[in-house]
Design an enzyme around this catalytic site. Structure first.
Site: not given
Ligand code: OXD
Ligand code: MN
Length: 601
Positions: A83, A211-213, A220, A240, A262, A264-265, A289, A381, A506
């Site tokens: 992005r 690109y995707g975003g 987005k 988000h 982004s 941060c899992g 997301d 991705r 987990g």
């Protein structure tokens, strides 16, 4: 250009009588002058045909169909891999409406610039008309968009990420209310790259990037930037956030939504696999997301995931870190900028095995063991259908969505922020979200521990003035009879020596359980001047290799650190300027005052 000029298979004639839609597509065609127009229907036949075309022209590389049926690799232009916030604009009539955290361009200026760039841009090319729905089909929460694009890669991604084709036209009927999205690849040059949004007109115009975003306009651009503007106007929230459901061994289901910046899992948390100790507990993914949240007639907050697939970061995804994500990628998945193994499979850093000899890197170059450089681009991705996810929630297509009991804000913080912290009330929770941030690393910026504020993880995605957005969040409380409880989490706190205090993945189930128990008012905690934290014994640590000192350190609230933290948020509030709500400024002062009192100052 007249639709009759089409020479390829696929519907050239509009398969709709929707006058507003036909008129708009004609206008776009008159500007971009494609050789062919194809209206996409979303069928399997269409997918086969377009995939074949994309393989023939080199857009896609067929992967080993025995190992990964229906899977393909795409290598993007190396200048077009992420992005581009500095080339993303909110084009509102006044700069104030876009606010100080967005790039602004006057609508007339933006249209003039992009009209010039798009004039004749599809000559010799095919223009695809992609009708799509964000949200479950038939849901009153859902929105219809039409993306017109000259990228077959975009069409095939949109097919995974949205409910695309005929069902979208059926849902639209003859209504003129749909998002208009025009996407032109141009020559994929950063000099001619603009991602522009016109919230008042429900219009997106994106050029110069595949690109995707930047190019999958439902994600987005519509679901967050235009979505957040519409949400403010219509009384809902576009966030988000992932959405997950937890089912207890007794069958009780509780849903939470969580916003993390982004990297941060978020996808890992949405697909969390509970540890052994939690036998009988299940976590289901609703979304990974984006969440659209509304007050329901019962006074609770209800959420839908507007997407239909996952556009996830590949590196770091493995059977160890996220088995459900790995299982989601076994078929019908598009990979972008990952490595290609000699047997026609994919590879990226952080996968379970080593890259085999003979692997080709994301730029198509042979890779040698020990060589510098990554096999996969760090932002490579996968685009995978959510139907592949073995832990997909049964309620993902429910038109009303799922009821949310807790909202979680998270960031990557080496210090200060405890493993989990519950807000005192809604305003305090909104304050937590508004001030959340992530620490930069020395490698990225040269300065360690600099906190970039990323309110609600929406800094790059809020389509209007951030102060107004905070005001909307505060106002929202009045629309809910049973507001969700709000929490903050931090999986990334470290010892002085730089070791993570909490194992994460987990094991985050243990924290999630405390959050749910708190939201349902059935467990204890300790009040600190900045929120509630679990006491020893409130979080089940059995079977976990963590010392009580480490747990205490992970959950500690250090008032000196918090004073610094709160003081540092002033600069951010000041940048928002006059729209910054008074309630949040006072909340900041109140917390500082309470810390003073606790310290006898
Ligand atoms: C992001 C993404 O950049 O979801 O946040 O792709
Ligand atoms: Mn995201």
């Amino acid at each position: 250009m007249p639709a009759s000029a089409s020479t390829t298979a696929g519907a050239a004639k509009p398969p709709t009588k929707n006058k507003a839609l036909i008129k708009w597509v004609e206008e776009v065609a008159a500007l971009t002058k494609p050789d062919r127009i194809v209206w996409c229907d979303g069928s399997d036949k269409e997918r086969e045909r377009l995939t074949k075309d994309a393989v023939a022209d080199g857009t896609l590389i067929e992967l080993n169909q025995k190992k990964r049926p229906g899977c393909y690799l795409h290598r993007s232009n190396p200048n077009d891999v992420a992005r581009v916030e500095h080339l993303t604009f909110i084009c509102t009539p006044t700069k104030d409406e876009a606010g100080p955290t967005n790039q602004w361009m006057a609508p007339d200026e933006a249209k003039k610039k992009l009209t010039g760039l798009c004039d004749g841009a599809m000559r010799g090319r095919t223009m695809y008309v992609v009708p799509y729905v964000m949200g479950p089909l038939g849901s009153p929460f859902s929105k219809v968009g039409i993306e017109v694009t000259d990228s077959v890669y975009v069409v095939l991604n949109m097919r995974i990420m949205t409910r695309m084709g005929k069902p979208a036209l059926d849902m639209l009927g003859d209504s003129g209310e749909f998002n208009r999205g025009l996407h032109c690849l141009l020559d994929v040059n950063p000099e001619r790259r603009y991602i522009t949004h016109f919230p008042q007109e429900n219009l997106i115009w994106s050029v110069g990037s595949g690109y995707g975003g930047n190019a999958l306009l439902g994600k987005k651009c519509l679901a967050l930037r235009i979505g957040s503007y519409l949400a403010n106007r219509e009384g809902w929230l576009a966030e988000h956030m992932l959405i997950l459901g937890v089912e207890s061994p007794e069958g009780q289901k509780t849903y939470v939504a969580a916003a993390f910046p982004s990297a941060c899992g978020k996808t890992n948390f949405a697909m969390l696999l509970p540890p052994k100790r939690f036998d009988g507990w299940k976590v289901f993914t609703v979304g990974d997301d984006i969440a659209w949240l509304r007050p329901g007639p019962d006074g609770r907050l209800w959420a839908i995931n507007p997407e239909n697939g996952y556009f996830g970061v590949a590196p770091g995804t493995s059977y160890k870190s996220n088995p459900s994500a790995m299982k989601s990628l076994v078929k019908d998945t598009l990979f972008t900028n990952v490595g290609l193994t000699p047997d026609g499979d994919v590879w990226w850093e952080g996968m379970d095995n080593e890259a085999p000899e003979g692997t080709i890197d994301w730029q198509g170059k042979p890779w040698k063991k020990g060589a510098e450089g990554k096999v996969a681009h760090p932002n490579s991705r996968f685009t995978a259908p959510m139907a592949n996810n073995p832990v997909l929630s049964k309620h993902v297509d429910d038109p009303e969505g799922v009821p949310i009991s807790a909202i979680i804000f998270g960031g990557r913080r080496a210090t200060t922020v405890p493993l989990v912290l519950q807000s005192f009330n809604w305003v305090h929770g909104v304050f937590m979200g508004a001030t959340m941030g992530s620490e930069t690393t020395a490698a990225a910026t040269g300065a360690v521990g600099v906190v970039r504020r990323d309110p609600m993880a929406m800094l790059p995605f809020c389509g209007y003035n951030m102060g107004e957005y905070f005001r909307h969040w505060l106002h929202f409380r009045g629309l809910l009879k049973y507001p969700p409880r709000i929490f903050m989490v931090n999986w990334f706190r470290k010892t002085k020596e730089g070791k993570f205090l909490w194992p994460g993945y987990g094991e985050n189930m243990r924290v999630l359980k405390w959050i749910i128990d708190r939201a349902l008012v059935r467990t204890g905690g300790a009040e600190t001047p900045v929120g509630w934290v679990p006491r020893e014994g409130d979080i089940d640590l059995s079977g976990l290799d963590i010392s009580s000192e480490a747990f205490e350190e992970a959950t500690k609230v250090d008032l000196n650190e918090w004073r610094q933290e709160l003081e540092s948020t002033k600069d951010f509030f000041d940048t928002i300027g006059p729209t910054m709500p008074k309630a949040l400024k006072l909340q900041r002062e109140l917390l500082l005052g309470v810390i003073d009192a606790a310290q006898g100052k």
